[in-house]
Structures are given as C-alpha cells and as structure tokens.
Design a protein around this motif. Structure first.
Motif, short mmCIF file in Angstrom:
data_model
loop_
_atom_site.label_atom_id
_atom_site.label_comp_id
_atom_site.label_asym_id
_atom_site.label_seq_id
_atom_site.Cartn_x
_atom_site.Cartn_y
_atom_site.Cartn_z
N PHE A 1 -45.84 7.32 -3.12
CA PHE A 1 -47.06 6.72 -2.36
C PHE A 1 -48.05 8.06 -1.69
O PHE A 1 -47.90 8.91 -1.52
N ALA A 2 -49.28 7.99 -1.88
CA ALA A 2 -50.38 9.10 -1.66
C ALA A 2 -50.61 8.55 -0.45
O ALA A 2 -50.83 9.79 0.45
N ALA A 3 -50.20 7.78 0.79
CA ALA A 3 -50.77 8.31 2.20
C ALA A 3 -50.33 6.44 2.26
O ALA A 3 -49.85 5.85 1.58
N LEU A 4 -49.85 6.75 3.91
CA LEU A 4 -49.34 5.61 4.35
C LEU A 4 -49.74 4.92 5.60
O LEU A 4 -50.86 5.97 5.93
N ALA A 5 -50.08 3.83 5.91
CA ALA A 5 -50.15 2.94 7.00
C ALA A 5 -49.39 2.67 7.83
O ALA A 5 -48.22 2.45 7.57
N THR A 6 -49.84 2.35 8.88
CA THR A 6 -48.87 1.94 9.91
C THR A 6 -49.34 0.52 10.40
O THR A 6 -50.04 -0.38 9.66
N THR A 7 -48.24 0.08 10.89
CA THR A 7 -48.43 -1.53 10.95
C THR A 7 -47.71 -2.24 12.80
O THR A 7 -46.56 -1.70 13.38
N SER A 8 -48.99 -2.73 13.26
CA SER A 8 -48.32 -2.87 14.72
C SER A 8 -47.18 -3.88 14.77
O SER A 8 -46.77 -3.23 15.55
N SER A 9 -47.28 -4.51 13.74
CA SER A 9 -46.21 -5.67 14.19
C SER A 9 -44.48 -5.62 13.98
O SER A 9 -44.35 -5.50 14.49
N GLY A 10 -44.84 -4.43 12.83
CA GLY A 10 -43.48 -3.49 12.48
C GLY A 10 -43.20 -2.62 13.49
O GLY A 10 -41.81 -3.01 13.83
N ALA A 11 -43.88 -2.02 14.12
CA ALA A 11 -43.77 -1.15 14.75
C ALA A 11 -42.86 -2.40 16.40
O ALA A 11 -41.87 -2.05 16.77
N ALA A 12 -43.89 -3.01 16.64
CA ALA A 12 -43.10 -3.45 17.84
C ALA A 12 -41.68 -4.73 17.61
O ALA A 12 -40.67 -4.41 18.09
#
Length: 276
Positions: free
Chosen positions: A39-50
């Motif tokens: 993948f060329a870029a990533l994004a965080t996920t507030s739900s996954g982190a929580a």
C-alpha cells in the motif's frame, strides 16, 4: 520515504489523480504488515486503536491519541493520515492547539469531524473549527493534508442535502480532501464528488461489498478507507477461536498466520520512521 517531508509530498501527490486504497492499521504490527503488502499510505483508526486497549471508540484522551499517532508513524516508512476525531478541543482555538501537536507526530494528513460525542455541530461552528485546523497546519510550515468530515450519515442524520452543503463549506474553509462516512449509494457518492469540485473525495467501505476500487474510481472517488473494518476482521477471528476454547474445543482457529512468517516479516528491518 523515511523523511517526513518526502512522505507528505508523496501523500499529497496520491490525491492528484486516480483512486487509491488507504487501509487502517490499529497498531505497529498491522501497520508494518500493510506496508509489506505494498500500500502507498496508511490511515489510523480511532475505533481499532480503542478496542486494542479494551476501550470503546471515542474514549481516547488527546495525549493517548497523539501517542498512538507517533507510534504508527514510527512503525512505517509510509505516509500516515490521522483519524483525529473532532480535533480534541471544545473551541476552535483548542482544536488549533491539538492540530499543531498532531502535526509534530509526523502525520501526513489528518481529519476533523463535524460532530462531538455523536452530535453534529452547527455548520458555522464546524467551519470555524476546520478553519482553525487549516491555520494551525499552515503556521506549522509542514505540508499536512487536511480532511473535512461530514458525519451525519453515521450519527443518525442522513441528510444528503446537508452533507453537500457541508462539503462545499469545508472545501471553502481550506480542506484538501472531503469525507462523508456512511454514504454508500452510488448516486449520493457521485453527488458528493460533484459538490466537492476539484477537492478530492474519500469514501469509506467499512464492510463486505461487491463494489470494487474501479467502480469507485468511475464515480470520481480519489481515495478509499476502511475505518475499523480490518480491526473488526481480526477481532472476529479472535472471538471465534476464543469462544471455541471457552467450550473446551480447539477447532476455532480457522485461517491462522504462520508464526515463522510473522517473525520473518517483523525481523526484516528495525523500526522505520521517527516523528518530528
């Protein structure tokens, strides 16, 4: 792309043409694996982190969110877009302060929601907060991409006309990308793309779908994120296996990764990036 300026420039370039998938890791290991897949870029996920902390989505403090952003940035050489929820501030000035701190973690982009605690903000208030985020980014001197989010479709007020009004207002306030999670109908997606004009549009595909990346590209979508879907997929496998164990069975593992493969992947290089 270990240099943060190079990551940010590469991230902005991804939004200039075509359509790309922006997957959402929830920890260092999932970030490293997604990078491994190309993948060329990533994004965080507030739900996954929580969930990884045994907490509900939306419960993270600002300091916890900033630590998580720095952690993901340090785990990968790819650009990272931050799920920065409502900007962690009750006022526009507080949002600006929080955004300034987020930029320092090394992220290449960040999104600001137009809702707090699931309640959609008045348009004027949402625009003021987004404009404050824009000014904070500009003052930082770093080319961080700003995403304006209209969350009505995930907050119980699925009013397309209101979303279109907000998309136009957010673009005018300085958003570099526009995002209305929960919108799935192709006609509505096309309407959002048209309302956005030259501003790129992000679409969320948060569950199983027959639609392809090519289908979304044909609608004019520039990027596709998945939110907490990958984290929920991981949790689904864990729940199945754990439930079987609770019943005294050992047949719930399904498709499991080979430990040797994971050891080889995570041992191929030291931690990649450093915030700054």
């Amino acid at each position: 792309m270990s240099d943060l300026a190079e990551r940010r420039a590469a991230f902005r370039a991804l939004h200039e043409r075509g359509c790309f998938v922006l997957p959402n890791p929830w920890d260092r290991g999932s970030a490293r694996y997604l990078e491994h897949l190309g993948f060329a870029a990533l994004a965080t996920t507030s739900s996954g982190a929580a969930w990884s902390r045994g907490r509900p989505d939306g419960s993270a403090t600002r300091d916890e969110a900033l630590d998580h952003l720095a952690d993901i940035v340090a785990a990968t050489t790819l650009p990272v877009n931050a799920d920065f929820e409502d900007g962690y501030g009750a006022t526009a000035d507080q949002v600006a302060e929080s955004v300034s701190l987020a930029v320092r973690t090394g992220v290449a982009g960040l999104s600001i929601e137009d809702a707090t605690d699931g309640v959609t903000l008045d348009l004027e208030v949402a625009v003021e907060r987004l404009r404050a985020a824009r000014e904070a980014i500009d003052a930082s001197g770093h080319d961080v991409l700003l995403v304006g989010r209209a969350d009505g479709f995930v907050n119980g007020s699925p009013d397309l006309a209101d979303v279109l009004t907000r998309m136009r207002a957010f673009a005018a306030a300085g958003a570099d990308c526009l995002y209305a999670p929960g919108v799935d109908d192709p006609v509505a997606i096309r309407a959002i793309v048209e309302a956005a004009g030259p501003t790129p549009v992000n679409v969320l595909v948060g569950g199983r779908s027959e639609r392809t990346l090519a289908d979304l590209a044909a609608l004019g979508v520039r990027r596709v994120s998945v939110g907490g879907a990958l984290a929920r997929a991981a949790w689904g496998g864990f729940q199945e296996a754990a439930a079987a164990l609770a019943e005294g069975r050992f047949d719930g593992y399904g498709r499991v990764a080979a430990g040797a493969d994971l050891n080889a992947l995570f041992g191929d290089r030291p931690e990649a990036g450093q915030p700054g």
